[in-house]
Write a protein that holds these residues in place. Structure first.
Motif, PDB file in Angstrom:
ATOM      1  N   ALA A  75       1.119   0.015   5.638  1.00  8.38           N
ATOM      2  CA  ALA A  75      -0.195   0.340   5.089  1.00  8.38           C
ATOM      3  C   ALA A  75      -1.081   0.919   6.181  1.00  8.38           C
ATOM      4  O   ALA A  75      -1.186   0.376   7.277  1.00  8.38           O
ATOM      5  CB  ALA A  75      -0.832  -0.904   4.490  1.00  8.38           C
ATOM      6  N   ALA A  76      -1.707   2.054   5.876  1.00 10.85           N
ATOM      7  CA  ALA A  76      -2.614   2.670   6.841  1.00 10.85           C
ATOM      8  C   ALA A  76      -3.930   1.919   6.842  1.00 10.85           C
ATOM      9  O   ALA A  76      -4.370   1.404   5.809  1.00 10.85           O
ATOM     10  CB  ALA A  76      -2.843   4.128   6.474  1.00 10.85           C
ATOM     11  N   LEU A 133       5.718  -7.696  -1.127  1.00  5.92           N
ATOM     12  CA  LEU A 133       4.545  -7.898  -0.285  1.00  5.92           C
ATOM     13  C   LEU A 133       4.866  -7.821   1.200  1.00  5.92           C
ATOM     14  O   LEU A 133       3.992  -7.499   2.004  1.00  5.92           O
ATOM     15  CB  LEU A 133       3.909  -9.257  -0.609  1.00  5.92           C
ATOM     16  CG  LEU A 133       3.642  -9.524  -2.096  1.00  5.92           C
ATOM     17  CD1 LEU A 133       3.073 -10.908  -2.284  1.00  5.92           C
ATOM     18  CD2 LEU A 133       2.710  -8.482  -2.676  1.00  5.92           C
ATOM     19  N   LEU A 134       6.121  -8.140   1.584  1.00  2.00           N
ATOM     20  CA  LEU A 134       6.484  -8.140   3.006  1.00  2.00           C
ATOM     21  C   LEU A 134       7.976  -7.897   3.139  1.00  2.00           C
ATOM     22  O   LEU A 134       8.777  -8.358   2.324  1.00  2.00           O
ATOM     23  CB  LEU A 134       6.108  -9.470   3.660  1.00  2.00           C
ATOM     24  CG  LEU A 134       6.378  -9.630   5.164  1.00  2.00           C
ATOM     25  CD1 LEU A 134       5.275 -10.446   5.812  1.00  2.00           C
ATOM     26  CD2 LEU A 134       7.719 -10.326   5.394  1.00  2.00           C
ATOM     27  N   LEU A 135       8.355  -7.146   4.194  1.00  2.00           N
ATOM     28  CA  LEU A 135       9.755  -6.905   4.514  1.00  2.00           C
ATOM     29  C   LEU A 135      10.000  -7.255   5.979  1.00  2.00           C
ATOM     30  O   LEU A 135       9.185  -6.908   6.847  1.00  2.00           O
ATOM     31  CB  LEU A 135      10.121  -5.428   4.284  1.00  2.00           C
ATOM     32  CG  LEU A 135      10.405  -4.990   2.846  1.00  2.00           C
ATOM     33  CD1 LEU A 135      10.602  -3.487   2.806  1.00  2.00           C
ATOM     34  CD2 LEU A 135      11.625  -5.693   2.284  1.00  2.00           C
ATOM     35  N   GLU A 136      11.121  -7.941   6.252  1.00  2.23           N
ATOM     36  CA  GLU A 136      11.509  -8.265   7.623  1.00  2.23           C
ATOM     37  C   GLU A 136      12.925  -7.772   7.845  1.00  2.23           C
ATOM     38  O   GLU A 136      13.855  -8.142   7.131  1.00  2.23           O
ATOM     39  CB  GLU A 136      11.432  -9.783   7.859  1.00  2.23           C
ATOM     40  CG  GLU A 136      11.665 -10.195   9.306  1.00  2.23           C
ATOM     41  CD  GLU A 136      13.147 -10.385   9.630  1.00  2.23           C
ATOM     42  OE1 GLU A 136      13.501 -10.416  10.812  1.00  2.23           O
ATOM     43  OE2 GLU A 136      13.955 -10.504   8.682  1.00  2.23           O
ATOM     44  N   ILE A 157       4.201  -4.965   6.263  1.00  7.66           N
ATOM     45  CA  ILE A 157       3.309  -5.718   5.378  1.00  7.66           C
ATOM     46  C   ILE A 157       2.646  -4.743   4.409  1.00  7.66           C
ATOM     47  O   ILE A 157       2.149  -3.688   4.809  1.00  7.66           O
ATOM     48  CB  ILE A 157       2.244  -6.483   6.183  1.00  7.66           C
ATOM     49  CG1 ILE A 157       2.924  -7.473   7.150  1.00  7.66           C
ATOM     50  CG2 ILE A 157       1.292  -7.226   5.254  1.00  7.66           C
ATOM     51  CD1 ILE A 157       1.964  -8.195   8.055  1.00  7.66           C
ATOM     52  N   GLY A 158       2.642  -5.097   3.139  1.00  2.00           N
ATOM     53  CA  GLY A 158       2.038  -4.238   2.130  1.00  2.00           C
ATOM     54  C   GLY A 158       0.543  -4.439   2.035  1.00  2.00           C
ATOM     55  O   GLY A 158      -0.022  -5.374   2.575  1.00  2.00           O
ATOM     56  N   ALA A 159      -0.085  -3.529   1.295  1.00  2.00           N
ATOM     57  CA  ALA A 159      -1.538  -3.624   1.114  1.00  2.00           C
ATOM     58  C   ALA A 159      -1.934  -3.302  -0.331  1.00  2.00           C
ATOM     59  O   ALA A 159      -2.507  -2.257  -0.592  1.00  2.00           O
ATOM     60  CB  ALA A 159      -2.251  -2.668   2.083  1.00  2.00           C
ATOM     61  N   PRO A 160      -1.650  -4.155  -1.316  1.00  2.00           N
ATOM     62  CA  PRO A 160      -0.924  -5.430  -1.149  1.00  2.00           C
ATOM     63  C   PRO A 160       0.604  -5.268  -1.232  1.00  2.00           C
ATOM     64  O   PRO A 160       1.337  -6.105  -0.746  1.00  2.00           O
ATOM     65  CB  PRO A 160      -1.428  -6.264  -2.314  1.00  2.00           C
ATOM     66  CG  PRO A 160      -1.711  -5.252  -3.381  1.00  2.00           C
ATOM     67  CD  PRO A 160      -2.197  -4.008  -2.672  1.00  2.00           C
ATOM     68  N   ALA A 161       1.105  -4.192  -1.907  1.00  2.00           N
ATOM     69  CA  ALA A 161       2.544  -4.010  -2.059  1.00  2.00           C
ATOM     70  C   ALA A 161       3.014  -2.868  -1.163  1.00  2.00           C
ATOM     71  O   ALA A 161       2.237  -2.004  -0.765  1.00  2.00           O
ATOM     72  CB  ALA A 161       2.908  -3.720  -3.513  1.00  2.00           C
ATOM     73  N   ILE A 162       4.317  -2.872  -0.849  1.00  2.00           N
ATOM     74  CA  ILE A 162       4.905  -1.845   0.010  1.00  2.00           C
ATOM     75  C   ILE A 162       5.433  -0.713  -0.861  1.00  2.00           C
ATOM     76  O   ILE A 162       6.244  -0.937  -1.762  1.00  2.00           O
ATOM     77  CB  ILE A 162       6.040  -2.441   0.861  1.00  2.00           C
ATOM     78  CG1 ILE A 162       5.497  -3.571   1.739  1.00  2.00           C
ATOM     79  CG2 ILE A 162       6.689  -1.369   1.717  1.00  2.00           C
ATOM     80  CD1 ILE A 162       6.570  -4.296   2.518  1.00  2.00           C
ATOM     81  N   ASP A 163       4.974   0.502  -0.573  1.00  2.00           N
ATOM     82  CA  ASP A 163       5.360   1.667  -1.357  1.00  2.00           C
ATOM     83  C   ASP A 163       6.840   1.975  -1.146  1.00  2.00           C
ATOM     84  O   ASP A 163       7.301   2.125  -0.018  1.00  2.00           O
ATOM     85  CB  ASP A 163       4.498   2.871  -0.938  1.00  2.00           C
ATOM     86  CG  ASP A 163       4.783   4.088  -1.795  1.00  2.00           C
ATOM     87  OD1 ASP A 163       5.246   3.906  -2.929  1.00  2.00           O
ATOM     88  OD2 ASP A 163       4.554   5.224  -1.312  1.00  2.00           O
ATOM     89  N   GLY A 164       7.606   2.069  -2.243  1.00  2.00           N
ATOM     90  CA  GLY A 164       9.018   2.428  -2.166  1.00  2.00           C
ATOM     91  C   GLY A 164       9.968   1.266  -2.044  1.00  2.00           C
ATOM     92  O   GLY A 164      11.177   1.444  -2.169  1.00  2.00           O
ATOM     93  N   ALA A 165       9.476   0.069  -1.755  1.00  2.00           N
ATOM     94  CA  ALA A 165      10.349  -1.094  -1.596  1.00  2.00           C
ATOM     95  C   ALA A 165      10.562  -1.790  -2.940  1.00  2.00           C
ATOM     96  O   ALA A 165       9.693  -1.758  -3.812  1.00  2.00           O
ATOM     97  CB  ALA A 165       9.759  -2.071  -0.588  1.00  2.00           C
ATOM     98  N   ALA A 166      11.723  -2.420  -3.100  1.00  2.00           N
ATOM     99  CA  ALA A 166      12.030  -3.131  -4.341  1.00  2.00           C
ATOM    100  C   ALA A 166      13.123  -4.160  -4.077  1.00  2.00           C
ATOM    101  O   ALA A 166      13.893  -4.045  -3.115  1.00  2.00           O
ATOM    102  CB  ALA A 166      12.465  -2.160  -5.432  1.00  2.00           C
TER     103      ALA A 166
END
Length: 225
Positions: A109-110, A39-42, A49-58
């Motif tokens: 997220a756009a 949902l979020l990366l720092e 911030i994802g919308a709701p999740a971040i594409d490509g992150a894991a």
């Protein structure tokens, strides 16, 4: 660097080499697991911030062991009724260690574009035939749980504990080893003999109620009288 990720229905703030205790997972001890609902990366001053999740992150982790949480005492009392009930509960947990946070391909997220106003449909000609909308298939009903208390020796608290462990039908109980059942209900107060429970559950699953009733008349708390 840290991430907020959803694991087993809960959100956790995790970083590399951190240990996390989550609700029991089905993966075996020592296996690798990946959670892609980030949902979020720092990363320093960069926050995505994802919308709701971040594409490509894991988030990649390793299953260390399965265990039970600390015992919680549940005490119920009714004033002037002489009603007191004391029960204990230990939650089934899985210990994870976070091995890495993958950010490749992560995109912010756009902003959502406002939907264009729908065009008014032109009136249909009188002779045009209206197509019938396809009917939606009715959702399948979930498998109904059986009344496990019909097995001699199983009370309400034991039935609740078995259902919480994923055993909710006679067929599932019949396939479970008596020793495993005893381990599942080890926190339920009392001396419980589980030797005959799988066999009783098998008769119930097959609908052999007369044969089960005749056998239960000879039992006392799940064991021969």
């Amino acid at each position: 660097m840290y991430a907020i990720v959803e694991i087993a229905g809960q959100q956790f703030k995790v970083a590399k080499d951190q240990k996390v205790y989550v609700h029991r997972l089905q993966d075996e001890e020592g296996s690798k697991v990946t959670f892609d609902n980030v949902l979020l990366l720092e990363d320093g001053s960069n926050i995505t911030i994802g919308a709701p999740a971040i594409d490509g992150a894991a988030v990649e982790a390793k299953v260390i062991k399965h265990l039970k949480g600390d015992k919680v005492i549940v005490f119920k009392k009714k004033r002037r009724k002489g009603y007191k009930v004391r029960n204990g509960h230990r939650q089934y947990l899985t210990e994870l260690v976070i091995e890495s946070i993958v950010t490749s391909g992560a995109k912010k997220a756009a902003p959502k574009k406002e939907a264009a106003a729908p065009k008014k449909a032109e009136p249909k000609k009188a002779e045009a035939v209206k197509a019938e909308a396809p009917k939606k298939a009715a959702p399948k009903k979930a498998e109904k749980a059986d009344d496990l208390k019909k097995v001699e020796g199983i009370g309400p608290k034991i039935a609740e504990t078995l259902i919480a462990a994923g055993i909710s039908t006679f067929a599932e109980l019949a396939k479970t080893d008596a020793a495993k059942i005893a381990d599942i209900i080890s926190d339920v107060r009392g001396n419980h003999v589980t030797d005959t429970w799988p066999a009783q559950a098998k008769l119930a699953a097959e609908g052999k109620w007369d044969e089960l009733k005749k056998w239960q008349d000879e039992l006392d708390g799940g064991k021969p009288a």
